[in-house]
Motif scaffolding. Sequence first.
Motif, short mmCIF file in Angstrom:
data_model
loop_
_atom_site.label_atom_id
_atom_site.label_comp_id
_atom_site.label_asym_id
_atom_site.label_seq_id
_atom_site.Cartn_x
_atom_site.Cartn_y
_atom_site.Cartn_z
N TRP A 10 0.81 -1.22 0.00
CA TRP A 10 0.00 0.00 0.00
C TRP A 10 0.84 1.26 0.00
O TRP A 10 0.39 2.31 -0.41
CB TRP A 10 -0.94 -0.02 1.21
CG TRP A 10 -1.89 -1.15 1.14
CD1 TRP A 10 -3.10 -1.17 0.50
CD2 TRP A 10 -1.71 -2.45 1.67
NE1 TRP A 10 -3.68 -2.41 0.61
CE2 TRP A 10 -2.86 -3.22 1.32
CE3 TRP A 10 -0.70 -3.06 2.41
CZ2 TRP A 10 -3.01 -4.54 1.70
CZ3 TRP A 10 -0.84 -4.39 2.79
CH2 TRP A 10 -1.98 -5.12 2.43
N SER A 11 2.09 1.16 0.45
CA SER A 11 2.92 2.37 0.51
C SER A 11 3.73 2.59 -0.76
O SER A 11 4.04 3.73 -1.11
CB SER A 11 3.86 2.31 1.71
OG SER A 11 4.85 1.30 1.56
N LYS A 24 4.74 -6.81 -2.80
CA LYS A 24 3.48 -6.80 -3.54
C LYS A 24 3.20 -8.23 -4.04
O LYS A 24 3.55 -8.58 -5.18
CB LYS A 24 3.54 -5.83 -4.71
CG LYS A 24 3.65 -4.37 -4.28
CD LYS A 24 3.54 -3.43 -5.47
CE LYS A 24 3.49 -1.98 -5.02
NZ LYS A 24 3.32 -1.04 -6.15
#
Length: 612
Positions: A155-156, A218
Motif C-alpha cells: 500500500w505504501s 506486492k
Amino acid sequence: MPSSIPRSAAVAAVVSAALAAGLLASSGSAAAEDTAAVRVHDIQGTTRVSPLVGTQVTGVTGIVTGVRTYGSRGFWIQDPQADDNPATSEGLFVFTSSVPTVAVGDSVSVNGTVGEYVPGGLNSGNQSVTQISKPTVTVVSSGNPLPAPVTLSAWSVPSAYAPEGDPAAAGSINGLTLQPRKYALDYYESLEGTNVRVGTSRVVGATDPYSELWVTVKPWENPNWRGGTVYGSYTAQNTGRLQIQSLTPIAQQPFPKANVGDVLAGSTEGPLDFNQFGGYTLTARTLGTVVDRGLEREVTDKQHKNELAVATYNVENLDPSDPQEKFDALAKAVVENLASPDILALEEIQDNTGAKNDGTVAADQTVKKFTDAIVAAGGPAYEWRSVDPENNKDGGEPGGNIRQVFLFNPERVSFVDRAGASATAATGVVRGADGRPELTLSPGRIDPANTAWESSRKPLAGEFTFRGRTVFVIANHFGSKGGDESLTSHHQPPVRSSEAKRLLQAQSVNAFVKDVLAIRKDADVVVAGDINDFEFSATTNALTDGGALYPAVKSLPRSERYSYVYQGNSQVLDQILTSPGVGHFEYDSVHINAEFADQNSDHDPQVLRFRP
C-alpha cells in the motif's frame, strides 16, 4: 539488465573530487562555504542530488541506525525530528572508510563533507548515494531508542515505477523533484538512509553467492505459480521488489539460504541503502526467518518415439577443472530433468584448459568429461559436433574460449557431416540434388566475418536427419547485457546499449533462416540458445522478421515465460524459435536452476518436442 556482471563481494565507497565536482555542476549549487547546524533533511533535499554537495557541514545530528564494518564501511544516522516534507529523507550514510567506532543507538554529531557517491562509477548510469565523508564524529549519548521504521508495503509503494527523465538533462531524473506518492523510485529515494522494515514477504530472488536475496512487498504483482515475479515488458518493472542484505558479517552469522517462493517471515529492519548490484537495498540490522515452501526442480515429459526433442542449456563456463560434482549434476539434469533430449545445444563450453589463457582452443576433453558423466547417469552415449573458435575472439572469460556444442543421440538422430568448417569459414545454404536445402558446411558457423559477431560467439549450424526428415538446428549465444544500465538508473528509461549488437546478430541469423526457407518454405529450422534478450525485445522481433521464426516461449502462459531470475525479476533470456514448417509442438522452460540458491548453472534449460 545484464544477465551476468562480474562483481566483488564489496565495493569501496570512495567519493572522488571529480565526482563531487560533476554533481556539484549538475545540481547547480555553488556552495563552498561552511554551513552550520544543517539537518539531515537539508542535506538530502527534494531531489536525488544534495543541494549541499561539496559543502563542509558541522553539527549534523542523528541517531545511529546501522553500522557497516565491511565493504563500504560507515554508518547511518537518522534525525528523529522529521520535517513535514515527504520528499526529504531523514536518513544519511556517513562514510568512514575504516571500521566505525559508533554503535547502534548512539546519538552523534557529525562534521564532514557532503558528497554524492555513484556505485559503479559515473559511467554506470546508477543513481548516487548522498553521504558525509571525511567525518569527525562526536558521540553525545548512547542507548537511545531508534526512530520507528517506515514499513514498506503493497500500500505504501506506488504502482508507477519512475518518472520520464528530463530531456534537457539527457533523460536523467536526478534534477526532478521527488514525487514519493506517485513513483516507486521516488518513494525509495525519499527514504534513502532511513530506517525501514518489511513484514513477512515472499522471496522472488534466491540467495546468491554474495549473501543477498530479493523479496516482493506486492504479492499479487505479476506472480507465477512457483513464487516468482515475472518481468513481462519494459514497463512492468515490478515495483515491489527489494534486495535484502545483512549488516552482520557472514563470519558472525551465516546468511539464510532461500529459494524463490520461500517466505522471509517476521520483521526485517534496517537502513535503506543503494548499491551497484541491485539498487535500493534493505541492509538488515534484524533479519526475518526463512520459511521453506518446498520448491522442487521440474521434470519435462519424455518425447514420444516419433517426436524429436531439441533442448538448449547454458552450462555456465564448463571446463575440465570444474569439480566432478558439477559435471555429474549437469549430467543428471540432462537425463532426469530434460528426459535425454535427442539434440542438445550447449552454450558456454570452455576449452580444455578453461580460463587459463594459454592459447588452447580445443574442447574435446570438456565435452568427453560431460558426455561420460551423462552415460554414468544412465543417459545415452551422445556424440557431438562443434567448431573451435579463434583464441580469445568470442568473448567470455579470457582464455576460456566458450563456444556452442551440439550433442545428439545417434540411436535417435543422425548428423549430416559436410567437411571444411573452421572458425572463420562461413556455412551457407544451397539447393541439393533433390531440390531441398543443404548446408555447405555442417557443422558450420554462420556469418563469422560479420562485425555483429566481433568478440561474441558465432552461431553454430548443423544439419540433422530424424526419421528421414531433415532438420536444421542453429545454436546461439548472443552478446550479453553487460554495459546496460539497471532498472534503477538515473536515466529513465535506462540506456540499454548492448541491444544494438544483439539486434545485428538477430538480423544475421534471420537472414540465414530465410535462405533456408527460400529453397523450401516448409523446412524444419530450429533456432536455439542463450539469446540474452526478452521475448518482447527488438532482438526477438528481428529474429522473427518476415515470419521466418516464431518464439516458442510465447506458446506458454505469460506467467510461465522465464528462464532466468535477475534482481527478483523472472525473465526470458534462453529461447527456442521455430520456422513455419515446425507445426504443432510442445515447449517447456524447465525450471531447475534460476530459482534456487544451489545452482548448477544460472540458466534454466529449454526443451521443444515436435514431429518433423
